[in-house]
Design an enzyme around this catalytic site. Structure first.
Site, PDB file in Angstrom:
ATOM      1  N   GLU A 228       0.879  -1.172   0.000  1.00  0.00           N
ATOM      2  CA  GLU A 228       0.000   0.000   0.000  1.00  0.00           C
ATOM      3  C   GLU A 228       0.912   1.215   0.000  1.00  0.00           C
ATOM      4  O   GLU A 228       1.651   1.451   0.956  1.00  0.00           O
ATOM      5  CB  GLU A 228      -0.913  -0.054   1.223  1.00  0.00           C
ATOM      6  CG  GLU A 228      -2.263   0.604   0.998  1.00  0.00           C
ATOM      7  CD  GLU A 228      -2.130   2.110   0.939  1.00  0.00           C
ATOM      8  OE1 GLU A 228      -2.729   2.736   0.039  1.00  0.00           O
ATOM      9  OE2 GLU A 228      -1.411   2.658   1.786  1.00  0.00           O
TER      10      GLU A 228
ATOM     11  N   CYS B 233       4.249  -2.840  -8.380  1.00  0.00           N
ATOM     12  CA  CYS B 233       2.932  -2.388  -7.934  1.00  0.00           C
ATOM     13  C   CYS B 233       3.047  -1.141  -7.046  1.00  0.00           C
ATOM     14  O   CYS B 233       3.411  -0.084  -7.543  1.00  0.00           O
ATOM     15  CB  CYS B 233       2.178  -3.536  -7.272  1.00  0.00           C
ATOM     16  SG  CYS B 233       0.394  -3.263  -7.306  1.00  0.00           S
TER      17      CYS B 233
ATOM     18  N   ARG C 125      -2.914   5.410  -9.320  1.00  0.00           N
ATOM     19  CA  ARG C 125      -3.224   4.339  -8.362  1.00  0.00           C
ATOM     20  C   ARG C 125      -4.562   3.685  -8.671  1.00  0.00           C
ATOM     21  O   ARG C 125      -5.480   4.352  -9.150  1.00  0.00           O
ATOM     22  CB  ARG C 125      -3.270   4.898  -6.944  1.00  0.00           C
ATOM     23  CG  ARG C 125      -1.952   5.416  -6.457  1.00  0.00           C
ATOM     24  CD  ARG C 125      -2.081   5.920  -5.039  1.00  0.00           C
ATOM     25  NE  ARG C 125      -2.403   4.822  -4.128  1.00  0.00           N
ATOM     26  CZ  ARG C 125      -2.790   5.002  -2.871  1.00  0.00           C
ATOM     27  NH1 ARG C 125      -2.923   6.213  -2.389  1.00  0.00           N
ATOM     28  NH2 ARG C 125      -3.050   3.958  -2.110  1.00  0.00           N
TER      29      ARG C 125
ATOM     30  N   ILE D  28      -3.056  -6.748  -8.809  1.00  0.00           N
ATOM     31  CA  ILE D  28      -3.888  -6.610  -7.601  1.00  0.00           C
ATOM     32  C   ILE D  28      -4.035  -5.118  -7.292  1.00  0.00           C
ATOM     33  O   ILE D  28      -3.065  -4.462  -6.890  1.00  0.00           O
ATOM     34  CB  ILE D  28      -3.249  -7.331  -6.397  1.00  0.00           C
ATOM     35  CG1 ILE D  28      -2.982  -8.811  -6.730  1.00  0.00           C
ATOM     36  CG2 ILE D  28      -4.152  -7.211  -5.161  1.00  0.00           C
ATOM     37  CD1 ILE D  28      -2.143  -9.543  -5.692  1.00  0.00           C
ATOM     38  N   ARG D  29      -5.232  -4.590  -7.535  1.00  0.00           N
ATOM     39  CA  ARG D  29      -5.465  -3.149  -7.344  1.00  0.00           C
ATOM     40  C   ARG D  29      -4.297  -2.348  -7.927  1.00  0.00           C
ATOM     41  O   ARG D  29      -3.724  -1.462  -7.288  1.00  0.00           O
ATOM     42  CB  ARG D  29      -5.654  -2.822  -5.864  1.00  0.00           C
ATOM     43  CG  ARG D  29      -6.821  -3.573  -5.229  1.00  0.00           C
ATOM     44  CD  ARG D  29      -7.125  -3.142  -3.816  1.00  0.00           C
ATOM     45  NE  ARG D  29      -6.002  -3.277  -2.904  1.00  0.00           N
ATOM     46  CZ  ARG D  29      -5.574  -4.443  -2.416  1.00  0.00           C
ATOM     47  NH1 ARG D  29      -6.174  -5.575  -2.749  1.00  0.00           N
ATOM     48  NH2 ARG D  29      -4.569  -4.488  -1.585  1.00  0.00           N
TER      49      ARG D  29
ATOM     50  N   HIS E  82       2.643  -8.279 -10.031  1.00  0.00           N
ATOM     51  CA  HIS E  82       3.331  -8.956  -8.927  1.00  0.00           C
ATOM     52  C   HIS E  82       4.153 -10.130  -9.449  1.00  0.00           C
ATOM     53  O   HIS E  82       3.707 -11.281  -9.367  1.00  0.00           O
ATOM     54  CB  HIS E  82       2.310  -9.451  -7.893  1.00  0.00           C
ATOM     55  CG  HIS E  82       1.765  -8.348  -7.048  1.00  0.00           C
ATOM     56  ND1 HIS E  82       2.292  -8.015  -5.822  1.00  0.00           N
ATOM     57  CD2 HIS E  82       0.762  -7.483  -7.273  1.00  0.00           C
ATOM     58  CE1 HIS E  82       1.628  -6.990  -5.316  1.00  0.00           C
ATOM     59  NE2 HIS E  82       0.687  -6.646  -6.177  1.00  0.00           N
TER      60      HIS E  82
ATOM     61  N   GLU F 167       6.513 -11.566  -8.167  1.00  0.00           N
ATOM     62  CA  GLU F 167       6.984 -12.435  -7.070  1.00  0.00           C
ATOM     63  C   GLU F 167       5.959 -13.515  -6.727  1.00  0.00           C
ATOM     64  O   GLU F 167       6.259 -14.428  -5.964  1.00  0.00           O
ATOM     65  CB  GLU F 167       7.316 -11.592  -5.830  1.00  0.00           C
ATOM     66  CG  GLU F 167       6.124 -11.142  -4.991  1.00  0.00           C
ATOM     67  CD  GLU F 167       5.343  -9.974  -5.587  1.00  0.00           C
ATOM     68  OE1 GLU F 167       5.567  -9.615  -6.756  1.00  0.00           O
ATOM     69  OE2 GLU F 167       4.465  -9.438  -4.869  1.00  0.00           O
TER      70      GLU F 167
HETATM   71  N1  GLN Z   1      -3.376  -0.180  -4.658  1.00  0.00           N
HETATM   72  C1  GLN Z   1      -2.114  -0.141  -3.980  1.00  0.00           C
HETATM   73  C2  GLN Z   1      -1.627   1.295  -3.805  1.00  0.00           C
HETATM   74  O1  GLN Z   1      -2.182   2.171  -4.355  1.00  0.00           O
HETATM   75  C3  GLN Z   1      -1.069  -0.941  -4.717  1.00  0.00           C
HETATM   76  C4  GLN Z   1      -1.518  -2.385  -4.773  1.00  0.00           C
HETATM   77  C5  GLN Z   1      -0.403  -3.370  -4.737  1.00  0.00           C
HETATM   78  O2  GLN Z   1       0.767  -3.049  -4.479  1.00  0.00           O
HETATM   79  N2  GLN Z   1      -0.775  -4.607  -4.951  1.00  0.00           N
HETATM   80  O3  GLN Z   1      -0.692   1.522  -3.073  1.00  0.00           O
END
Ligand code: GLN
Length: 182
Positions: free
Chosen positions: A47, A75, A95, A124-125, A160, A162
């Site tokens: 995050e 990410c 983001r 993922i997001r 990702h 990893e």
């Molecule tokens: N949505 C997250 C962010 O804005 C990043 C998501 C992630 O690292 N999987 O920080």
């Protein structure tokens, strides 16, 4: 080869596992002194706001800006590298660009510099790269949106690498960590 993984928050453990499987020594980076002697550094997903607060709390921003070796940001790590955060890469990250939870997905990605079959990429997001400067090479896109980029020694991906078993992105990164920087 000694590679650091920023371990303030997020998915640092899986990066460590993958780097070790490829033969690198790994150090989790939590304070400035942990950056000494590294041949490369990974900034993981997680995050980005929380990670940025951790970077401030540990007074790591200047040290990360001064780090001379290769950096892989994934990410949230891509976001942390962008103009609005550490300012190391000439990119603007958007983001949660694909939408939030509901837009987590996998895709087969052609990544410039990675040979063989497409890379199975987990998003993922995820952010995408909304704009970038001339010195930035876009390595992969999804639906016309840039999701992987290189700027000299800096490599950033919105997904990702990893997670799962395909280690080719980490191999690409390690190839740039030739052990001559410190
Ligand atoms: N949505 C997250 C962010 O804005 C990043 C998501 C992630 O690292 N999987 O920080």
């Amino acid at each position: 080869m000694l590679v650091g993984v920023l371990a303030l928050q997020g998915g640092f453990a899986a990066h460590g596992r993958m780097l070790r499987a490829l033969g690198a020594d790994v150090r989790e980076v939590r304070v400035g002194a942990d950056l000494d002697g590294l041949d490369g550094l990974v900034i993981p997903g997680g995050e980005s706001t929380t990670m940025s607060l951790g970077i401030e709390r540990e007074r790591l921003a200047e040290l990360l800006r001064a780090f001379a070796g290769p950096i892989l940001g994934t990410c949230a790590g891509l976001i942390v590298l962008d103009r609005a955060h550490l300012g190391l890469m000439d990119i603007e990250a958007r983001r949660n660009a694909f939408g939030r939870q509901v837009r987590s997905f996998e895709a087969d990605l052609e990544v410039a510099g990675i040979d063989g079959p497409p890379l199975r990429a987990v998003f993922i997001r995820a952010p995408w790269i909304a704009s970038h400067g001339d010195g930035v090479e876009i390595l992969a896109s999804v639906d016309g949106h840039a999701v992987a980029a290189r700027q000299g020694r800096l490599l950033a991906v919105a997904f990702h690498p990893e997670l799962g078993t395909d280690a080719r992105l980490h191999e690409l990164f390690l190839a740039s960590c030739d052990g001559t920087t410190d």
